[in-house]
Design a protein around this motif. Structure first.
Motif, PDB file in Angstrom:
ATOM      1  N   THR A  27       0.862  -1.082   0.298  1.00 32.15           N
ATOM      2  CA  THR A  27       0.507   0.117   0.024  1.00 32.15           C
ATOM      3  C   THR A  27       0.474   1.473   0.107  1.00 32.15           C
ATOM      4  N   GLY A  28       0.630   1.964  -1.340  1.00 26.78           N
ATOM      5  CA  GLY A  28       1.790   3.163  -1.554  1.00 26.78           C
ATOM      6  C   GLY A  28       3.589   2.361  -1.632  1.00 26.78           C
ATOM      7  N   ASP A  29       3.860   3.259  -0.849  1.00 22.65           N
ATOM      8  CA  ASP A  29       5.759   2.174   0.200  1.00 22.65           C
ATOM      9  C   ASP A  29       5.988   1.705   0.965  1.00 22.65           C
ATOM     10  N   ARG A  30       4.603   1.047   1.813  1.00 25.92           N
ATOM     11  CA  ARG A  30       4.701   0.213   2.981  1.00 25.92           C
ATOM     12  C   ARG A  30       3.961  -1.175   2.658  1.00 25.92           C
ATOM     13  N   PHE A  31       4.453  -2.256   3.064  1.00 25.74           N
ATOM     14  CA  PHE A  31       4.269  -3.662   3.062  1.00 25.74           C
ATOM     15  C   PHE A  31       3.836  -4.047   3.761  1.00 25.74           C
ATOM     16  N   GLU A  32       3.007  -5.504   4.038  1.00 23.96           N
ATOM     17  CA  GLU A  32       2.401  -5.787   5.129  1.00 23.96           C
ATOM     18  C   GLU A  32       2.515  -6.868   5.143  1.00 23.96           C
ATOM     19  N   VAL A  33       2.936  -8.119   5.787  1.00 27.13           N
ATOM     20  CA  VAL A  33       2.625  -9.551   5.257  1.00 27.13           C
ATOM     21  C   VAL A  33       1.015  -9.557   5.856  1.00 27.13           C
ATOM     22  N   VAL A  34       0.083 -10.452   5.090  1.00 23.04           N
ATOM     23  CA  VAL A  34      -0.867 -10.625   4.812  1.00 23.04           C
ATOM     24  C   VAL A  34      -0.905 -12.176   5.336  1.00 23.04           C
ATOM     25  N   GLU A  35      -0.433 -13.575   4.739  1.00 18.28           N
ATOM     26  CA  GLU A  35      -0.442 -14.474   4.942  1.00 18.28           C
ATOM     27  C   GLU A  35       1.096 -14.793   5.011  1.00 18.28           C
ATOM     28  N   ILE A  36       1.344 -16.153   5.682  1.00 17.90           N
ATOM     29  CA  ILE A  36       2.267 -17.037   6.118  1.00 17.90           C
ATOM     30  C   ILE A  36       1.754 -18.846   4.962  1.00 17.90           C
ATOM     31  N   GLN A  37       2.176 -18.840   4.287  1.00 14.79           N
ATOM     32  CA  GLN A  37       1.597 -20.192   2.845  1.00 14.79           C
ATOM     33  C   GLN A  37       2.800 -21.692   3.198  1.00 14.79           C
TER      34      GLN A  37
END
Length: 179
Positions: free
Chosen positions: A98-108
């Motif tokens: 999102t923009g310059d921001r990164f976020e882990v949403v899943e670990i698979q």
């Protein structure tokens, strides 16, 4: 006595794949509607933004990145980062940008049917359109829930069924999980 023990063991194994389950394997699953259109492009691990590389190493220290896909769907951007942990086990991180921001949403990771929690196995077997999955992906969500994506034989592109475990309860999802 040996024959009796063999018969009991054979019955237990066959019970795990009951005729009802085998019959369901021939039924085309229809639980989930098709997923949204996704634009996919390959990205070299060497070309990842430094903030994304840092997040990967923070999430799975020592991870060796083998492959990265950038996916864009419904106005969201994701990076599917596949690789291995230091012990050699495979892992995939789904990271939303999102923009310059990164976020882990899943670990698979891939799992076998027998390795899923009993509640998930029971829920999947009892679902309308149940089938014997060819592949199962366990997706640990950052909110604490776990999504099990079950893929039907010959349908590798999208899961035919998703079962969510939240607060110890398993349920078949009727809408595709957003990530």
């Amino acid at each position: 006595m040996k024959h009796a023990l063999f018969a009991i063991a054979a019955a237990a194994v066959l019970g795990a794949c009951s005729p009802a389950q085998e019959d369901k394997a021939d039924t085309a699953p229809t639980a989930l509607p098709p997923g949204p259109e996704t634009q996919i492009s390959d990205v070299s691990p060497a070309d990842l933004p430094p903030a994304l590389t840092a997040l990967i190493q923070q999430t799975v220290p020592g991870m060796t990145v083998a492959e990265v896909e950038r996916k864009e769907r419904e106005g969201r951007v994701y990076y599917d980062v596949e690789g291995a942990r230091p012990d050699g086990s495979e892992v995939e991180l789904d990271i939303q940008q999102t923009g310059d921001r990164f976020e882990v949403v899943e670990i698979q990771r891939d799992v076998a049917f027998a390795d899923m929690p009993q509640a998930v196995q029971t829920t999947a077997r009892a679902a309308t359109g149940a089938f014997a999955p060819e592949r199962i992906i366990e997706s640990r969500q950052m909110d604490g829930s776990v999504i099990y994506e079950l893929f039907a034989v010959g349908q590798p592109a999208e899961p035919a069924m998703e079962v969510r475990v939240r607060d110890g309860k398993a349920e078949v999802l009727t809408e595709r999980w957003p990530h």
